[in-house]
Write a protein that holds these residues in place. Structure first.
Motif, PDB file in Angstrom:
ATOM      1  N   VAL A  85      -2.005   0.562   7.268  1.00 48.46           N
ATOM      2  CA  VAL A  85      -1.245  -0.487   7.939  1.00 48.46           C
ATOM      3  C   VAL A  85      -1.455  -1.785   7.169  1.00 48.46           C
ATOM      4  N   VAL A  86      -0.356  -2.372   6.721  1.00 49.02           N
ATOM      5  CA  VAL A  86      -0.389  -3.706   6.122  1.00 49.02           C
ATOM      6  C   VAL A  86       0.075  -4.639   7.237  1.00 49.02           C
ATOM      7  N   ALA A  87      -0.861  -5.414   7.764  1.00 52.51           N
ATOM      8  CA  ALA A  87      -0.589  -6.259   8.924  1.00 52.51           C
ATOM      9  C   ALA A  87       0.476  -7.304   8.621  1.00 52.51           C
ATOM     10  N   ALA A  88       1.189  -7.682   9.672  1.00 49.95           N
ATOM     11  CA  ALA A  88       2.307  -8.620   9.536  1.00 49.95           C
ATOM     12  C   ALA A  88       1.899  -9.911   8.841  1.00 49.95           C
ATOM     13  N   GLY A  89       0.759 -10.452   9.153  1.00 47.05           N
ATOM     14  CA  GLY A  89       0.338 -11.728   8.588  1.00 47.05           C
ATOM     15  C   GLY A  89       0.031 -11.707   7.103  1.00 47.05           C
ATOM     16  N   LEU A  90      -0.061 -10.519   6.506  1.00 44.26           N
ATOM     17  CA  LEU A  90      -0.378 -10.422   5.079  1.00 44.26           C
ATOM     18  C   LEU A  90       0.835 -10.564   4.173  1.00 44.26           C
ATOM     19  N   VAL A  91       2.018 -10.474   4.757  1.00 44.87           N
ATOM     20  CA  VAL A  91       3.246 -10.611   3.975  1.00 44.87           C
ATOM     21  C   VAL A  91       3.668 -12.078   3.993  1.00 44.87           C
ATOM     22  N   SER A  92       3.818 -12.662   2.817  1.00 43.21           N
ATOM     23  CA  SER A  92       4.167 -14.072   2.704  1.00 43.21           C
ATOM     24  C   SER A  92       5.523 -14.365   3.338  1.00 43.21           C
ATOM     25  N   PRO A  93       5.651 -15.459   4.097  1.00 35.89           N
ATOM     26  CA  PRO A  93       6.957 -15.832   4.667  1.00 35.89           C
ATOM     27  C   PRO A  93       8.039 -16.005   3.595  1.00 35.89           C
ATOM     28  N   ALA A  94       7.652 -16.378   2.374  1.00 33.09           N
ATOM     29  CA  ALA A  94       8.627 -16.547   1.288  1.00 33.09           C
ATOM     30  C   ALA A  94       9.350 -15.238   0.983  1.00 33.09           C
ATOM     31  N   PHE A  95       8.711 -14.111   1.270  1.00 30.03           N
ATOM     32  CA  PHE A  95       9.324 -12.803   1.035  1.00 30.03           C
ATOM     33  C   PHE A  95      10.618 -12.643   1.826  1.00 30.03           C
ATOM     34  N   PHE A  96      10.726 -13.320   2.961  1.00 26.06           N
ATOM     35  CA  PHE A  96      11.874 -13.143   3.856  1.00 26.06           C
ATOM     36  C   PHE A  96      12.983 -14.163   3.634  1.00 26.06           C
ATOM     37  N   GLU A  97      12.798 -15.088   2.681  1.00 26.53           N
ATOM     38  CA  GLU A  97      13.801 -16.129   2.455  1.00 26.53           C
ATOM     39  C   GLU A  97      15.048 -15.593   1.740  1.00 26.53           C
ATOM     40  N   ILE A  98      14.901 -14.555   0.980  1.00 25.05           N
ATOM     41  CA  ILE A  98      16.039 -13.926   0.287  1.00 25.05           C
ATOM     42  C   ILE A  98      15.861 -12.417   0.403  1.00 25.05           C
ATOM     43  N   ASP A  99      16.891 -11.673   0.033  1.00 24.43           N
ATOM     44  CA  ASP A  99      16.732 -10.214   0.000  1.00 24.43           C
ATOM     45  C   ASP A  99      15.670  -9.878  -1.034  1.00 24.43           C
ATOM     46  N   SER A 100      14.588  -9.315  -0.591  1.00 25.31           N
ATOM     47  CA  SER A 100      13.474  -9.003  -1.474  1.00 25.31           C
ATOM     48  C   SER A 100      13.153  -7.527  -1.386  1.00 25.31           C
ATOM     49  N   THR A 101      12.438  -7.057  -2.379  1.00 23.29           N
ATOM     50  CA  THR A 101      12.021  -5.662  -2.394  1.00 23.29           C
ATOM     51  C   THR A 101      10.515  -5.587  -2.592  1.00 23.29           C
ATOM     52  N   ALA A 102       9.985  -4.419  -2.299  1.00 22.23           N
ATOM     53  CA  ALA A 102       8.559  -4.194  -2.488  1.00 22.23           C
ATOM     54  C   ALA A 102       8.348  -2.746  -2.891  1.00 22.23           C
ATOM     55  N   SER A 103       7.251  -2.510  -3.563  1.00 21.25           N
ATOM     56  CA  SER A 103       6.843  -1.139  -3.869  1.00 21.25           C
ATOM     57  C   SER A 103       5.418  -0.973  -3.369  1.00 21.25           C
ATOM     58  N   ALA A 104       5.031   0.268  -3.176  1.00 15.53           N
ATOM     59  CA  ALA A 104       3.684   0.529  -2.667  1.00 15.53           C
ATOM     60  C   ALA A 104       3.055   1.660  -3.458  1.00 15.53           C
ATOM     61  N   ALA A 105       1.742   1.574  -3.624  1.00 15.85           N
ATOM     62  CA  ALA A 105       0.979   2.619  -4.298  1.00 15.85           C
ATOM     63  C   ALA A 105      -0.283   2.898  -3.494  1.00 15.85           C
ATOM     64  N   LEU A 106      -0.699   4.143  -3.508  1.00 19.70           N
ATOM     65  CA  LEU A 106      -1.913   4.576  -2.833  1.00 19.70           C
ATOM     66  C   LEU A 106      -2.964   4.843  -3.894  1.00 19.70           C
ATOM     67  N   GLU A 107      -4.157   4.303  -3.702  1.00 27.34           N
ATOM     68  CA  GLU A 107      -5.245   4.518  -4.654  1.00 27.34           C
ATOM     69  C   GLU A 107      -6.371   5.267  -3.948  1.00 27.34           C
ATOM     70  N   ILE A 108      -6.818   6.353  -4.567  1.00 28.75           N
ATOM     71  CA  ILE A 108      -7.874   7.194  -4.010  1.00 28.75           C
ATOM     72  C   ILE A 108      -9.118   7.027  -4.867  1.00 28.75           C
ATOM     73  N   GLU A 109     -10.249   6.795  -4.204  1.00 29.64           N
ATOM     74  CA  GLU A 109     -11.500   6.704  -4.961  1.00 29.64           C
ATOM     75  C   GLU A 109     -12.622   7.415  -4.215  1.00 29.64           C
ATOM     76  N   TYR A 110     -13.548   7.933  -4.984  1.00 34.74           N
ATOM     77  CA  TYR A 110     -14.780   8.528  -4.468  1.00 34.74           C
ATOM     78  C   TYR A 110     -15.946   7.818  -5.115  1.00 34.74           C
ATOM     79  N   GLY A 111     -16.850   7.325  -4.302  1.00 33.79           N
ATOM     80  CA  GLY A 111     -18.045   6.669  -4.825  1.00 33.79           C
ATOM     81  C   GLY A 111     -17.732   5.513  -5.755  1.00 33.79           C
ATOM     82  N   GLY A 112     -16.604   4.830  -5.537  1.00 36.72           N
ATOM     83  CA  GLY A 112     -16.219   3.691  -6.354  1.00 36.72           C
ATOM     84  C   GLY A 112     -15.442   4.032  -7.605  1.00 36.72           C
ATOM     85  N   SER A 113     -15.260   5.324  -7.901  1.00 35.63           N
ATOM     86  CA  SER A 113     -14.482   5.732  -9.083  1.00 35.63           C
ATOM     87  C   SER A 113     -13.083   6.164  -8.645  1.00 35.63           C
TER      88      SER A 113
END
Length: 122
Positions: A85-113
């Protein structure tokens, strides 16, 4: 006789999907689910020293990295799914001023690697 137990292996791959395809200024929380697989394609994987992150990259240069809930990756009753969950407050209000896009990636780590980074599909 005692029940048979098998040691869970570490995740070797991941698949993640957005549950939130469109965000609005008044509804900007982003949700995703993910499932990890070990090298033998088993969905139940070891959660020992496991950390999972989602990183959102927004047009305009902003990025946000948030820890995900991986407690479901060992639970059949959760279909071995983890949640982000990316909470609502983490998205900058500037993102909503124009049609904007976003991409997302998932990172998996074990023991910090880091063991892998995977695109989050829509």
């Amino acid at each position: 006789s005692s029940p048979l137990s098998v040691a869970l292996e570490r995740a070797a791959s991941a698949r993640a999907l957005l549950q939130t395809g469109i965000v609005y200024v008044d509804r900007s929380e982003v949700r995703a689910v993910f499932q990890l697989r070990d090298a033998r394609l088993n969905a139940a994987v070891s959660s020992s020293e496991l950390r999972v992150w989602i990183e959102m990259n927004f047009s305009g240069g902003q990025s946000v990295r948030v820890a995900c809930d991986s407690s479901g990756v060992t639970r059949a009753d959760w279909h071995y799914l983890g949640r982000c969950v990316v909470a609502a407050g983490l998205v900058s209000p500037a993102f909503f001023e124009i049609d904007s896009t976003a991409s997302a990636a998932l990172e998996i780590e074990y023991g910090g690697s880091v063991i892998g980074t995977y695109a989050v599909g829509g």
